[in-house]
Design an enzyme around this catalytic site. Structure first.
Site, PDB file in Angstrom:
ATOM      1  N   GLU A  32      16.311  40.311 -15.445  1.00 29.72           N
ATOM      2  CA  GLU A  32      17.652  39.643 -16.107  1.00 29.72           C
ATOM      3  C   GLU A  32      18.363  40.678 -16.821  1.00 29.72           C
ATOM      4  O   GLU A  32      17.914  41.144 -17.607  1.00 29.72           O
ATOM      5  CB  GLU A  32      17.254  38.289 -17.015  1.00 29.72           C
ATOM      6  CG  GLU A  32      16.897  37.357 -16.377  1.00 29.72           C
ATOM      7  CD  GLU A  32      17.732  36.692 -15.190  1.00 29.72           C
ATOM      8  OE1 GLU A  32      18.956  36.732 -15.392  1.00 29.72           O
ATOM      9  OE2 GLU A  32      17.027  35.958 -14.338  1.00 29.72           O
ATOM     10  N   ARG A  37      26.526  29.647  -6.047  1.00 26.82           N
ATOM     11  CA  ARG A  37      26.778  30.951  -5.362  1.00 26.82           C
ATOM     12  C   ARG A  37      25.937  30.798  -3.821  1.00 26.82           C
ATOM     13  O   ARG A  37      25.065  30.075  -3.594  1.00 26.82           O
ATOM     14  CB  ARG A  37      25.649  31.867  -6.106  1.00 26.82           C
ATOM     15  CG  ARG A  37      25.997  32.342  -7.326  1.00 26.82           C
ATOM     16  CD  ARG A  37      25.084  33.193  -8.229  1.00 26.82           C
ATOM     17  NE  ARG A  37      23.507  32.369  -8.433  1.00 26.82           N
ATOM     18  CZ  ARG A  37      22.503  32.733  -9.031  1.00 26.82           C
ATOM     19  NH1 ARG A  37      22.552  33.943  -9.737  1.00 26.82           N
ATOM     20  NH2 ARG A  37      21.372  32.365  -9.120  1.00 26.82           N
ATOM     21  N   ARG A  97      23.931  35.220  -4.083  1.00 23.37           N
ATOM     22  CA  ARG A  97      22.680  35.495  -4.564  1.00 23.37           C
ATOM     23  C   ARG A  97      21.757  36.116  -3.342  1.00 23.37           C
ATOM     24  O   ARG A  97      21.585  35.316  -2.269  1.00 23.37           O
ATOM     25  CB  ARG A  97      22.080  34.163  -5.357  1.00 23.37           C
ATOM     26  CG  ARG A  97      20.933  34.314  -5.757  1.00 23.37           C
ATOM     27  CD  ARG A  97      20.553  35.175  -6.874  1.00 23.37           C
ATOM     28  NE  ARG A  97      19.525  34.904  -7.441  1.00 23.37           N
ATOM     29  CZ  ARG A  97      18.125  35.560  -7.141  1.00 23.37           C
ATOM     30  NH1 ARG A  97      18.180  36.232  -6.028  1.00 23.37           N
ATOM     31  NH2 ARG A  97      16.857  35.356  -7.973  1.00 23.37           N
TER      32      ARG A  97
END
Length: 185
Positions: free
Chosen positions: A61, A103, A53
């Protein structure tokens, strides 16, 4: 050693310590990896399957279980694909190494040395995401880059009639679209 030379040597040693503590090193060793896939505008997958990320940037999104695809999400992904997919990238980490989803959090440097996280903001593909603190100098650069992108109507900011808002999110887009449709009738 003369008194003056000793004083100078002491001062230089002190200065070196201060610089090491307070000035970020420009030649930080970056972990080099290959970006094998782009999930969305702000998440990539590296060789070995590690999800990364991008720190400090939030793009609309594209894959959210509870939200529809947001305006400019596909464009943000496409831009990240064009810049990073299939290329060797350098990773720099901040104080927090992973997010709550497991992540890896990183600053991602492209082969030309530019910072992918910042480029996405500068080009209007994402917002400066400052909710979680990271390096202060970069936070300020990201904030200024978003302000510049908004003022020049770059990328997703071209879709926004009222760019005085500090954030463009799904509720803004839904309301803007509804108002646009009502004005047309």
């Amino acid at each position: 050693m003369s008194r003056g030379a000793h004083g100078l040597a002491s001062f230089l040693a002190w200065l070196a310590c201060v610089l090491l503590v307070f000035v970020p090193c420009a030649a930080v060793a970056r972990e080099m990896r290959t970006c094998v896939r782009v999930v969305d505008g702000d998440t990539i997958v590296l060789d070995g399957g590690e999800r990364v990320r991008l720190i400090g940037v939030d793009t609309p999104e594209l894959h959210h279980p509870l939200k529809p695809v947001q305006t400019f999400a596909q464009e943000a992904k496409d831009r990240t694909v064009a810049l990073a997919e299939g290329r060797r990238v350098g990773l720099e980490y901040d104080w927090q190494r992973q997010d709550r989803y497991g992540r890896t959090l990183a600053f991602v440097f492209l082969p030309d040395g530019s910072l992918l996280n910042l480029r996405l903001i500068e080009e209007g593909y994402g917002f400066a995401y400052l909710r979680y603190p990271f390096r202060r100098d970069r936070m300020e650069r990201f904030r200024l880059a978003e302000r510049e992108a908004r003022s020049r109507s770059r990328g997703l900011w071209a879709y926004r009639e009222d760019r005085k808002s500090t954030r463009l999110n799904s509720s803004h887009l839904v309301i803007s679209y509804a108002v646009f449709c009502l004005k047309k009738k």
